[in-house]
Design a protein around this motif. Structure first.
Motif, PDB file in Angstrom:
ATOM      1  N   ARG A  98     -19.370  11.276  49.872  1.00 49.49           N
ATOM      2  CA  ARG A  98     -20.005  11.733  48.536  1.00 49.49           C
ATOM      3  C   ARG A  98     -18.868  11.813  47.424  1.00 49.49           C
ATOM      4  O   ARG A  98     -19.482  11.665  46.182  1.00 49.49           O
ATOM      5  CB  ARG A  98     -20.719  12.937  48.858  1.00 49.49           C
ATOM      6  N   ALA A 107     -19.195   8.435  45.214  1.00 47.91           N
ATOM      7  CA  ALA A 107     -20.168   7.885  44.989  1.00 47.91           C
ATOM      8  C   ALA A 107     -19.911   6.403  43.871  1.00 47.91           C
ATOM      9  O   ALA A 107     -19.089   6.704  43.242  1.00 47.91           O
ATOM     10  CB  ALA A 107     -20.954   8.602  44.395  1.00 47.91           C
ATOM     11  N   ARG A 109     -19.408  12.459  55.628  1.00 45.19           N
ATOM     12  CA  ARG A 109     -19.891  13.323  54.277  1.00 45.19           C
ATOM     13  C   ARG A 109     -18.661  13.400  53.225  1.00 45.19           C
ATOM     14  O   ARG A 109     -19.360  13.543  52.192  1.00 45.19           O
ATOM     15  CB  ARG A 109     -20.053  14.729  54.751  1.00 45.19           C
TER      16      ARG A 109
END
Length: 376
Positions: A349, A352, A346
């Motif tokens: 992110r 990105a 996670r």
């Protein structure tokens, strides 16, 4: 990808996940024989000169080459690429090494506690194995009374080679960005095949060439050959048909050549093409079970110490070791996926990819493997 009908087959991500879990189990099964009898190298008879675990590793590296090349192609940023790769491979490794040193080691070592904690090998194992290229295999007194006392976790010896594969993708990717043609991948593959022909590593022999720090160079080259094949197949995936009617004869050719020097080439080609073909033709009905097989990496890196612990408990039959170790390693792998890998994934992110300007409409291309797929 190669025109595979979506209504008939699962997304390749699911196919890759299933194949990785099957491969992790095959490696675990193959380790069961030498862990109980160090004179054996595989569960197969020695006269076969074949190993299901080695075949699985060849498939692993081919799938990694394909998926990691896909990751670079979608976002050719050297630092984001490196960060994603480290986030994938390192957290589960740090956890298994730390638990091995700080929990399993003190519980099972035959050494006095003071000697275990003060011996330099304890800390050499902790640091060197996490660094990967200074990998150690023994902890003081840990599993020393088992039939195979030579390694606490022999499965992770391939991880430095995997990391080198990531480096190959990065270096070749940067060279292409600087203006070299994509043909450089084929040149690199040819170079690896040439080196493999010289070093001649097999599952029975690490080959010539000595070691790269603590990593056998011959075996590294042998595994990087299917990795590079996976890279090339990804780059040219729109022009290469992935069809079972081609994969099956390639595998049969490997079986026919298994007792000859040509088997090394037939194995790399058949494992690479076969794994990618299977991934893209995985049954649609198994797609919903994908989340249950995403723990393959954890299963792989935990399988060996789980087997050693079961042997320490007194198991001495290969079939019983397999029967107990497979579900135990699978459950630990799922825990690794949910408690370690998913939380650290996670963090992606924060990496990105910058939004690019819209490009003119073009002919539709095959759907690539998503960044969140679970490579090894």
């Amino acid at each position: 990808m190669s025109g595979v009908p979506a209504k008939l087959h699962a997304h390749p991500t699911v196919g890759f996940a299933w194949l990785r879990m099957i491969g992790a189990v095959l490696v675990l099964v193959d380790h069961s024989a030498p862990l109980l009898d160090p004179h054996r190298l595989t569960v197969f008879p020695a006269s076969w000169h074949m190993s299901p675990g080695y075949l699985a590793l060849m498939g692993f590296f081919a799938m990694s080459g394909y998926q990691i090349q896909d990751s670079w192609a979608r976002d050719p940023s050297w630092w984001r690429f490196g960060a994603r790769r480290l986030l994938r491979i390192m957290p589960p490794l740090v956890v298994v090494v730390a638990i091995t040193v700080f929990v399993i080691g003190p519980l099972v070592t035959t050494w006095p506690a003071h000697d275990y904690w003060t011996h330099v090998q304890t800390w050499r194992y902790l640091v060197g194995t996490i660094v990967l290229f200074f990998m150690q295999h023994q902890l003081p007194g840990v599993f020393s009374d088992n039939p195979y006392p030579f390694s606490v976790n022999g499965a992770i010896w391939t991880l430095p080679m995997e990391l080198l594969g990531y480096g190959v993708v990065l270096v070749l990717g940067v060279l292409v960005l600087l203006g070299l043609p994509k043909l450089i991948q084929v040149v690199a593959l040819a170079g690896l095949v040439g080196a493999d022909s010289v070093f001649r590593a097999t599952f029975e022999y690490h080959g010539g060439g000595g070691s790269l720090v603590y990593i056998p160079l011959g075996s590294t080259v042998s595994f990087l050959v299917p990795f590079a094949i996976g890279m090339v197949l990804h780059t040219h995936r729109d022009r290469i048909p992935f069809r079972p009617r081609y994969a099956i004869p390639l595998f049969l050719a490997y079986l026919a050549l298994s007792q000859t020097p040509a088997s090394r080439y037939a194995l790399a080609i058949s494992a690479a093409y076969g794994a990618l073909t299977l991934a893209t033709h995985w049954p649609k009905r198994l797609e919903r079970l994908g989340p249950h097989v995403y723990g393959s990496y954890g299963t792989y890196i935990w399988g060996f110490p789980v087997q050693q612990l079961i042997i320490l408990a007194g198991v001495r039959q290969v079939w019983l070791l397999i029967l107990l170790a497979v579900p135990a390693a699978y459950l630990v792998g799922l825990l690794s996926w949910h408690l370690v890998e998913l939380p650290t994934q996670r963090l992606r992110r924060y990496l990105a990819t910058p939004v690019r300007a819209a490009a003119p409409a073009a002919a539709p291309r095959a759907q690539p493997v998503p960044a969140g797929s679970p490579p090894g």
